[in-house]
Write a protein that holds these residues in place. Structure first.
Motif, PDB file in Angstrom:
ATOM      1  N   LYS A  13       0.847  -1.208   0.000  1.00 44.37           N
ATOM      2  CA  LYS A  13       0.000   0.000   0.000  1.00 44.37           C
ATOM      3  C   LYS A  13       0.873   1.246   0.000  1.00 44.37           C
ATOM      4  O   LYS A  13       1.929   1.284   0.630  1.00 44.37           O
ATOM      5  CB  LYS A  13      -0.892   0.037   1.252  1.00 44.37           C
ATOM      6  N   ALA A  53       3.464  -0.031   4.794  1.00 44.23           N
ATOM      7  CA  ALA A  53       3.119   0.886   3.711  1.00 44.23           C
ATOM      8  C   ALA A  53       4.352   1.647   3.229  1.00 44.23           C
ATOM      9  O   ALA A  53       5.322   1.828   3.969  1.00 44.23           O
ATOM     10  CB  ALA A  53       2.045   1.874   4.164  1.00 44.23           C
ATOM     11  N   ASP A  93      -3.056   4.915  -1.644  1.00 40.77           N
ATOM     12  CA  ASP A  93      -4.197   4.107  -1.204  1.00 40.77           C
ATOM     13  C   ASP A  93      -4.774   4.674   0.091  1.00 40.77           C
ATOM     14  O   ASP A  93      -5.975   4.582   0.343  1.00 40.77           O
ATOM     15  CB  ASP A  93      -3.735   2.664  -0.933  1.00 40.77           C
TER      16      ASP A  93
END
Ligand code: CTP
Ligand code: CA
Length: 223
Positions: A13, A53, A93
């Protein structure tokens, strides 16, 4: 010894976080700013990175060091912060806008230091672009957008309005009730309102722990 890494919940992500204040220039030596330390946003960036992430942190002027593994983009003014956020948002995202963006900026920057003259003096200001609302306006189905709100009265109602107006998935309401919460402190007390109307109130805790709470909501929402 073997490196047995657990799979991370936010692997793959991309995240965008804004943090800190903005400085709006008045002349070459002065600006309009605010007391935001950036601590909350930096804690969120750090936590998102730890959870796997790929994090870009768009930061106004702060005294903080960049969290490990986070890509930091330094900006000064609200306009620069807008440009940087618009650049990274389409790929993100998860986006968390925790910066304390100036609502108004001087209409003009004086080219030279302004000299004192009259007894009274005022500076014409003009509204800045609402970064969060701008991103909300172009948000796609699969993007998560989280904003903050600071209110002193009718907090829930005002925060709900901001959530709707800016097309957010969550809004994190900073409580002004508690000493030890908010600007320049290491602790914060927040209430999170979600798009579907759920309201979750958290205890006064460290900004690192608040960041964990917010990231847990993100993980739950992505499932
Ligand atoms: N925000 C933003 N751009 C601005 C002003 C605010 O992105 N020009 C974002 C902040 O980062 C925060 C959220 O909007 O996530 C709410 O900020 P807040 O100051 O509480 O709300 P405003 O919409 O500016 O309204 P007001 O200050 O009048 O309460
Ligand atoms: Ca504001």
């Amino acid at each position: 010894q073997q490196n047995l890494e657990l799979p991370k919940p936010l692997s793959g992500k991309k995240a965008l976080v804004s943090a800190g204040p903005t400085y709006e220039a008045i002349d070459p030596v002065r600006f309009i700013g605010n007391h935001s330390s950036g601590k909350m946003g930096y804690a969120i960036a750090k936590r998102l990175q730890e959870l796997g992430a790929e994090v870009t942190l768009v930061s106004g002027p702060t005294a903080l060091s960049t969290p490990q593994g986070v890509q930091r983009v330094d900006v000064t003014s609200a306009k620069q912060m807008l440009d940087a956020c618009e650049h990274y948002f389409p790929e993100a995202d998860i986006t968390v806008m925790s910066a304390a963006v100036a609502d108004y900026t001087p209409e003009e920057v004086a080219p030279q230091k302004i000299k004192k003259k009259e007894e009274h003096f005022s500076i014409p200001l003009t509204k800045t672009t609402d970064i969060l609302a701008t991103l909300g306006g172009s948000k796609k189905e699969d993007q998560l957008l989280i904003g903050f709100a600071l209110e002193t009265n009718n907090e829930i109602e005002h925060a709900k309005n901001k959530l709707q107006r800016k097309n957010l998935d969550f809004i994190v309401l900073n409580s002004m009730q508690d000493k030890g919460a908010g600007f320049a402190h290491d602790t914060n007390k927040v209430t999170v309102i979600s798009r579907n109307g759920d309201i979750e109130s958290f205890e006064l805790k460290s900004k690192d722990e608040v960041a964990t709470d917010i990231c847990n909501l993100v993980i739950r929402e992505l499932k």
